[in-house]
Write an enzyme that holds these catalytic residues in place. Structure first.
Site, PDB file in Angstrom:
ATOM      1  CE1 TYR A  89      -0.304  17.537  36.971  1.00 31.57           C
ATOM      2  CE2 TYR A  89       1.951  16.745  36.943  1.00 31.57           C
ATOM      3  CZ  TYR A  89       0.862  17.271  36.292  1.00 31.57           C
ATOM      4  OH  TYR A  89       0.939  17.531  34.950  1.00 31.57           O
ATOM      5  CG  ASN A 161      -4.772  19.700  36.827  1.00 28.24           C
ATOM      6  OD1 ASN A 161      -4.332  20.320  35.867  1.00 28.24           O
ATOM      7  ND2 ASN A 161      -4.915  18.373  36.828  1.00 28.24           N
ATOM      8  CD  GLU A 162      -6.909  18.306  32.701  1.00 25.35           C
ATOM      9  OE1 GLU A 162      -7.641  17.315  32.804  1.00 25.35           O
ATOM     10  OE2 GLU A 162      -5.980  18.372  31.886  1.00 25.35           O
ATOM     11  CG  ASP A 204      -6.704  22.349  24.248  1.00 25.19           C
ATOM     12  OD1 ASP A 204      -7.701  23.055  24.008  1.00 25.19           O
ATOM     13  OD2 ASP A 204      -5.778  22.194  23.439  1.00 25.19           O
ATOM     14  CD  GLU A 269      -1.221  17.498  32.409  1.00 18.55           C
ATOM     15  OE1 GLU A 269      -1.938  16.975  31.526  1.00 18.55           O
ATOM     16  OE2 GLU A 269      -1.410  17.315  33.626  1.00 18.55           O
TER      17      GLU A 269
END
Ligand SMILES: *[C@@H]1O[C@H](CO)[C@@H](O)[C@H](O)[C@H]1NC(C)=O
Ligand SMILES: *[C@@H]1O[C@H](CO)[C@@H](O)[C@H](O)[C@H]1NC(C)=O
Ligand SMILES: *[C@@H]1O[C@H](CO)[C@@H](O)[C@H](O)[C@H]1NC(C)=O
Ligand SMILES: *[C@@H]1O[C@H](CO)[C@@H](O)[C@H](O)[C@H]1NC(C)=O
Ligand SMILES: *[C@@H]1O[C@H](CO)[C@@H](O)[C@H](O)[C@H]1NC(C)=O
Ligand SMILES: *[C@@H]1O[C@H](CO)[C@@H](O)[C@H](O)[C@H]1NC(C)=O
Ligand SMILES: *[C@@H]1O[C@H](CO)[C@@H](O)[C@H](O)[C@H]1NC(C)=O
Length: 480
Positions: A89, A161-162, A204, A269
């Protein structure tokens, strides 16, 4: 004659010390494929960030890929576990990653690298996308490309990311993520010798998941455009506990959503840790890699080391020894049961869905961005892309000479696992499951840590050793 012999010696020496290189990976339809063999690469992966966010210390030049001894230890355990990919990361673009990247390459493990970090200015700020999308930030992301573009085991980059984690955050941010993907791809095209895929890692959050998928998959103006994601990672924690099933975890919904995807989708993940406090059983592994789910390209378990959030497969002790958790054994048991033929055999031409053309009609009315006008690069960035960033730190493969793990490793039962070492694979191998386990009983495992699937790897190593011996012999001859 002598000079001929010398040439031969040089040849053998270079053969003996040649850096093993996994085949690079490219995308065909919804699959990652080995660029040489055209076999599908199903991601069997683990997220790797020892120390958590604190493992990234740019002020002292440290990140998870800067200490070769630590990487040797962890590569041995990950190779034995059966993984072929790690995701890392938080990386310092100016640090030296040569030892670590070369060790992971040597054991057949690919790297997916995030170009961002949690430090201010080193990622897109979801509350201020237009302010944080600037030349300084992009320079950092280009630095990550420079640092990793030369490693054959660099599988892909995550541009973000997210960033969208609910409906409000999905309103303004999506066009900026497409912009970052475009800038990275333009930079790679100008400064790398191969195409390296760039994508997005999504939370998600089911109310925005389909919109996220539709928004990033489509082509603007119907042409292949660089702002599109090359792949999508999904951080998925819906399969919890021993009683969960394909249906209760909603994997059936994911399959029907992504069935005709025009790009690879995988779990970036996974591995729900509820109920807390008991080892994870990882029944989702059989589903994820089973015949019902071949539309996805596998996934990465969160995460290698035990950190605050309690998702570790192993405990890293303060004296740098490692104690495996039962989670490691349980995961390995499932990996060892996978049908490797099925994993490698999916036919890429069977998944040639065309990317849809972007239009607001693809996106629901929930509030997710329907804006496909992508921001232009900030001032100065076109020049950066054309001329490259200043003083790039280019990683390069180096010889991997140490193979034995120098620190003690303890099984989940507390008994020391003796003789752990990496097994350097042959030129064309990526790692596969099939490694020895400690879970069956408590005895030490001896000096042969790795997988049945690495038979060819062992042969590759043998021939290199033979080359080395021959070179030594010839050198002796010359000295006479
Ligand atoms: C995927 O394609 C198949 C075959 O064309 C079709 O039956 C199915 O409805 C499609 N699924 C989705 C979610 O679009
Ligand atoms: C390292 O630390 C662990 C955990 O505290 C301990 O069990 C182990 O004996 C130590 N090993 C060595 C070699 O010092
Ligand atoms: C690498 O990690 C090992 C184990 O923690 C440590 O002993 C060593 O000092 C580290 N090396 C560097 C250069 O920091
Ligand atoms: C493994 O997958 C292949 C290809 O789909 C299939 O033919 C074979 O029967 C499977 N083996 C087992 C043991 O399920
Ligand atoms: C996902 O979006 C597509 C395109 O708009 C739509 O056809 C499909 O029904 C949606 N699926 C779900 C589960 O919302
Ligand atoms: C769409 O995004 C662009 C920047 O990429 C912005 O200039 C434009 O105002 C946005 N359009 C709408 C309708 O929000
Ligand atoms: C552990 O497993 C090995 C190989 O299956 C077997 O030979 C050995 O007896 C077992 N040891 C114990 C303590 O069960």
């Amino acid at each position: 004659m002598l000079s001929l012999l010398r040439t031969v010696v040089v040849l053998f020496v270079s053969l003996a010390s040649i850096a093993y290189a996994v085949h690079t990976v490219e995308i065909q339809g919804q699959d990652f494929v080995d660029s040489k063999t055209s076999k599908r690469l199903m991601i069997i992966g683990v997220d790797y960030q020892p120390g958590g966010q604190a493992g990234y210390k740019p002020q002292s030049g440290q990140d998870p890929l800067t200490n070769g001894t630590v990487c040797l230890r962890d590569a041995a355990l990950l190779q034995r576990l059966g993984v072929n990919t790690i995701r890392v990361y938080n990386i310092d673009p100016s640090a030296n990653h040569d030892d670590c990247a070369s060790i992971f390459n040597a054991v057949g493990i690919y790297m997916i690298l995030d170009v961002n970090s949690p430090l201010a200015g080193e990622s897109l700020d979801r509350s201020d996308p237009s302010g944080s999308y600037n030349a300084d930030y992009l320079t950092r992301t280009f630095g990550i490309v420079e640092a990793f573009k030369n490693f054959p085991n660099t599988l892909a980059f995550f541009a973000a990311n997210e960033v969208m984690n609910d409906i409000p955050s999905s309103k303004e941010n999506p066009p900026y993520i497409r912009a970052i993907q475009r800038d990275l791809k333009n930079y790679i095209a100008a400064h790398a010798t191969r195409t390296i895929p760039v994508g997005y890692s999504a939370a998600d959050v089911r109310p925005i998941l389909n919109d996220t998928y539709n928004y990033f998959q489509c082509n603007i103006d119907g042409k292949t455009d660089l702002t599109r994601s090359d792949f999508i990672g999904l951080n998925s924690y819906s399969w919890c506990g021993a009683a969960a099933t394909f249906q209760t975890a909603g994997y059936n919904d994911l399959v029907s959503m992504f069935q005709n995807s025009s790009l690879p989708i995988f779990f970036s993940e996974y591995g729900c840790n509820k109920p807390l406090g008991i080892p994870r059983v990882f029944n989702e592994v059989a589903a994820l890699y089973g015949p019902q789910m071949t539309a996805l390209s596998g996934g990465l378990v969160y995460e290698y080391s035990e950190e605050e959030a309690d998702y570790g497969l192993v405990n890293i002790n303060e004296n740098a020894t490692v104690t495996l958790k039962k989670d490691y054994d349980n995961l390995q048991d499932h990996y060892n049961k996978l049908n490797l033929t099925l994993l490698q055999s999916a036919d890429p031409t069977a998944t040639n869905a065309k990317a849809p053309e972007c239009s607001s009609g693809l996106i629901s009315d929930s509030g997710f961005s329907q804006n496909f006008t992508i921001p232009s690069p900030p001032d100065g960035v076109d020049d950066l892309i054309k001329n490259g960033i200043k003083n790039p730190n280019n990683g390069k493969l180096v010889d991997v000479t140490e193979t034995a793990v120098p620190m003690a490793i303890y099984g989940s039962n507390g008994v020391e696992v003796k003789g752990l070492a990496i097994k350097i694979l042959g030129n064309d191998d990526s790692n596969l499951p099939g490694g020895e386990t400690t879970s069956a009983n408590a005895t030490s495992t001896g000096a042969a840590p790795s997988a049945s699937a690495t038979k060819k790897g062992a042969a590759g190593k043998l021939s290199a050793d033979t080359g080395g011996l021959l070179a030594v012999a010839l050198t002796c001859l010359l000295m006479l």
